[in-house]
Design an enzyme around this catalytic site. Structure first.
Site, short mmCIF file in Angstrom:
data_model
loop_
_atom_site.label_atom_id
_atom_site.label_comp_id
_atom_site.label_asym_id
_atom_site.label_seq_id
_atom_site.Cartn_x
_atom_site.Cartn_y
_atom_site.Cartn_z
N THR A 186 -23.55 4.10 -21.14
CA THR A 186 -24.36 3.22 -20.29
C THR A 186 -25.80 3.70 -20.37
O THR A 186 -26.05 4.87 -20.69
CB THR A 186 -23.90 3.27 -18.82
OG1 THR A 186 -24.09 4.61 -18.36
CG2 THR A 186 -22.45 2.90 -18.68
N GLU A 331 -18.54 -0.30 -18.46
CA GLU A 331 -17.32 0.31 -17.92
C GLU A 331 -16.14 -0.65 -17.93
O GLU A 331 -15.00 -0.24 -17.76
CB GLU A 331 -17.54 0.80 -16.48
CG GLU A 331 -18.37 2.06 -16.33
CD GLU A 331 -19.87 1.80 -16.26
OE1 GLU A 331 -20.31 0.71 -16.69
OE2 GLU A 331 -20.61 2.68 -15.77
N LYS A 440 -33.98 -4.38 1.91
CA LYS A 440 -33.51 -4.39 3.30
C LYS A 440 -34.70 -4.66 4.21
O LYS A 440 -35.60 -3.85 4.34
CB LYS A 440 -32.88 -3.04 3.66
CG LYS A 440 -31.55 -2.84 2.96
CD LYS A 440 -30.88 -1.55 3.38
CE LYS A 440 -29.70 -1.29 2.48
NZ LYS A 440 -29.62 0.07 1.99
N TRP A 445 -30.24 -7.99 4.55
CA TRP A 445 -30.42 -7.87 3.11
C TRP A 445 -30.81 -9.23 2.54
O TRP A 445 -30.28 -10.25 2.96
CB TRP A 445 -29.10 -7.45 2.43
CG TRP A 445 -28.70 -6.04 2.74
CD1 TRP A 445 -29.25 -5.22 3.66
CD2 TRP A 445 -27.65 -5.31 2.12
NE1 TRP A 445 -28.61 -4.01 3.66
CE2 TRP A 445 -27.61 -4.05 2.73
CE3 TRP A 445 -26.72 -5.60 1.11
CZ2 TRP A 445 -26.70 -3.06 2.34
CZ3 TRP A 445 -25.82 -4.63 0.74
CH2 TRP A 445 -25.80 -3.36 1.35
P1 ADP Z 1 -26.68 -0.99 -18.60
O1 ADP Z 1 -27.09 -0.59 -17.22
O2 ADP Z 1 -26.46 0.12 -19.54
O3 ADP Z 1 -27.41 -2.17 -19.14
P2 ADP Z 1 -24.37 -2.63 -18.40
O4 ADP Z 1 -24.67 -3.54 -19.51
O5 ADP Z 1 -23.01 -2.10 -18.29
O6 ADP Z 1 -25.22 -1.38 -18.43
O7 ADP Z 1 -24.86 -3.32 -17.09
C1 ADP Z 1 -23.97 -3.84 -16.15
C2 ADP Z 1 -24.73 -4.41 -15.00
O8 ADP Z 1 -25.50 -5.54 -15.41
C3 ADP Z 1 -23.84 -4.94 -13.91
O9 ADP Z 1 -23.39 -3.91 -13.06
C4 ADP Z 1 -24.77 -5.92 -13.20
O10 ADP Z 1 -25.64 -5.25 -12.30
C5 ADP Z 1 -25.60 -6.46 -14.33
N1 ADP Z 1 -25.08 -7.76 -14.76
C6 ADP Z 1 -24.27 -8.04 -15.79
N2 ADP Z 1 -24.04 -9.36 -15.88
C7 ADP Z 1 -24.71 -9.95 -14.87
C8 ADP Z 1 -24.89 -11.30 -14.42
N3 ADP Z 1 -24.34 -12.33 -15.04
N4 ADP Z 1 -25.67 -11.50 -13.34
C9 ADP Z 1 -26.25 -10.48 -12.69
N5 ADP Z 1 -26.15 -9.20 -13.07
C10 ADP Z 1 -25.39 -8.93 -14.15
#
Ligand code: ADP
Length: 549
Positions: A186, A331, A440, A445
């Site tokens: 990640t 994950e 916040k 929120w």
């Molecule tokens: P990185 O932080 O390495 O880019 P990821 O690709 O695993 O890691 O990111 C996952 C995160 O991306 C999710 O926990 C969420 O916050 C955000 N995310 C993914 N898809 C969406 C979506 N369709 N809308 C809003 N947030 C999203």
């Protein structure tokens, strides 16, 4: 009593064998960093992957070893995936957009034995090679003529390496379907990047789920362009999904611009595609400018960050392309939820459907979800209550690679996603924020994602980000940061007037700041941490008024 079915191990090798037997003649087309377009098929890619597996074996790669790639979406990168996973090694896709220090950390942490890279990334290799502790073999994914000269480093040319091998090879049987097969880190916006180690079992189950009609719906008559990179979150599982179903696969190499994507979409008659919103922003702007249409494209999956309603509407009404909004995480392999329409919505007015599609979809079978309050109590799926989003299922990480902390699950096996969400009575998930980005204000929120989505609906706004800024009365109030579209003018008053009917009154930003650009993470997401640093001394006009009163 035990069931009496075969104890057949789920393995990526079984995907490759199925593909070779059933889809060998299905085309694979790939742009390349050298500029030439590869036109082959799955059979050829699998033959070349077997040659690569033989070459890797000769170089000392053994089952369980990590084979790293720094690559665009190309046929050679696909062959690396096939070779490493099929031979029982672990494909470690490294994100080339990370900082050099992070790339070095990740490769050393993973103890990668071999690193295969696209020629575009030769400068990165030059920069980091001497700091790599376990990587002894460097392969440039090109031919001899284009192989870069990196001072003092022996670099093998991919085409010569595989040409020495016969390809007469069978993928070994997998003894343990829980054996590791893929590794992806990640981005690690806080602390060091963390490795997610996929298994054969998790990958095969995720592949089935990706193909389902309400997920990516990949079929043998489709042509798929996964713009989503193979170096991040497994390209959402697309390469395995197309290999299983026999969909034609088109890869865009190092090209993400609207012009190239449009050419590929129309010339290769792409029917399905998938990428993050920023990619589609570029394509939609290009379509607007050129007046071009998308006669072949049926469906686009958008995820990785929130897809604005205006983007979904543009695809569906102007170009007659169905949008599926997806949510996922590294994950989660990464697919978690997809926003396909269900019975309750199929006859609803399009405006209602668009409202729902702006949410992040329903959970895919295989991903259990719930939202909980700070004390861990489950919250109702009423479309109003928001809380921390927890998930569990067979393709979700249980712990990070070589982590000292061990399990990342609570006592009932739930993983806290770090996202804050609402679930509605139809099961549609709505991500309101990452927990660390929540604003916040006076104990309430507000959703920065909702505000951002509403703001990009304004015709003069190219990109928008909302952050919380200190306020003497409310603790924090929202500041809207905007990048204008080229040549457009718009004022703070225009934006606030536009937003007023669209969001709750107390969510309206206290100020609007116009900037030339907004910082992004290596995976194309808005980097709120940097933006907050950039605006840390910003004083809102409402804060001045409050202090003066
Ligand atoms: P990185 O932080 O390495 O880019 P990821 O690709 O695993 O890691 O990111 C996952 C995160 O991306 C999710 O926990 C969420 O916050 C955000 N995310 C993914 N898809 C969406 C979506 N369709 N809308 C809003 N947030 C999203």
């Amino acid at each position: 009593m035990r069931g009496l079915m075969q104890d057949f191990k789920l393995s990526v090798a079984s995907i490759l064998n199925h593909c070779e037997l059933n889809h060998a003649n299905v085309p694979v087309v790939s742009l390349t960093p050298e500029g030439k377009t590869f036109r082959g098929n799955y059979g050829l890619c699998l033959k070349r992957a077997k040659q690569l597996a033989q070459a890797l074996t000769a170089l000392g790669v053994e089952p369980g070893d990590r084979v790293a790639t720094l690559g665009w979406n190309t046929h050679r990168h696909l062959e690396c995936w096939y070779a490493a996973t099929g031979m029982g090694a672990i494909i470690h896709t490294v994100n080339p957009r990370l900082f050099a220090d992070q790339i070095t950390y990740i490769i050393n942490h993973a103890e990668d034995k071999v690193l295969l890279f696209d020629i575009t990334f030769a400068p990165i290799i030059e920069n980091i090679a001497s700091a790599l502790t376990s990587t002894k073999v460097f392969v440039a994914m090109t031919d001899e003529a284009h192989c870069p000269n990196i001072g003092g480093l022996e670099v093998l040319a991919y085409e010569s390496l595989i040409a020495e091998q016969s390809g007469d090879y069978s993928w070994p049987d997998v003894e343990d379907e829980n054996a590791a097969v893929g590794l992806c880190y990640t981005s690690g916006t806080t602390g060091n990047p963390k490795g997610v180690l996929y298994s054969h079992r998790s990958t095969v189950l995720h592949t089935y789920a990706a193909c389902m009609a309400d997920t990516l719906a990949v079929s043998a008559t489709d042509t798929m362009l996964p713009v989503v990179p193979m170096f991040h979150a497994n390209a959402w599982g697309v390469p395995y999904a197309t290999s299983v179903t026999g969909a034609k696969l088109v890869l865009n190499g190092p090209h993400f611009d609207g012009d190239t994507l449009l050419k590929l979409l129309n010339d290769e008659r792409i029917t399905i595609t998938a990428a993050v919103p920023t990619v589609w922003l570029g394509l939609l702007q290009h379509l607007e400018k050129t007046g071009a249409k998308l006669p072949h494209l049926k469906r686009v999956t958008i995820g990785g960050s929130a897809a604005p309603r205006s983007m979904i509407e543009a695809f569906e009404t102007k170009y007659d392309v169905q949008v599926n909004h997806a949510w996922g995480m590294t994950e989660l392999s990464p697919l978690g939820s997809v926003g396909s329409v269900n019975h309750a919505l199929k006859d609803a007015p399009h405006d209602t459907v668009l409202d729902v599609k702006a949410k992040q979809g329903r959970s895919i079978y295989g991903v259990e979800m719930k939202i909980v309050d700070e004390a861990g109590n489950e919250l109702p799926r009423d479309g109003k209550s928001y809380g921390n989003l927890l998930v569990r299922g067979p393709w979700i990480a249980g712990e990070y690679f070589k982590s000292e902390g061990g399990s990342i699950l609570d006592k009932d096996g739930w993983f806290d996603t770090g996202d804050v969400a609402i679930i509605d009575p139809l099961g549609f998930l709505q991500i309101t924020d990452r927990a660390k980005d929540v604003i916040k204000s006076g104990g309430e929120w507000s959703s920065s994602i909702d505000l951002e989505n509403a703001a990009v609906g304004h015709p003069a706004v190219a990109e928008a980000a909302v952050i919380g800024v200190a306020h003497p009365k409310w603790d924090e109030r929202p500041l809207l940061v905007i990048v204008k579209k080229d040549g457009m003018t718009v004022s703070k008053a225009d934006i606030l007037e536009f937003l007023t009917p669209k969001v709750a009154k107390w969510w309206l930003p206290d100020d609007v700041a116009f900037v030339d650009d907004i910082p992004h993470t290596a995976t194309g997401k808005i980097q709120k941490l940097r933006l907050r640093e950039q605006f840390k001394d910003y004083v809102l006009p409402t804060a001045v008024a409050e202090v003066a009163s």
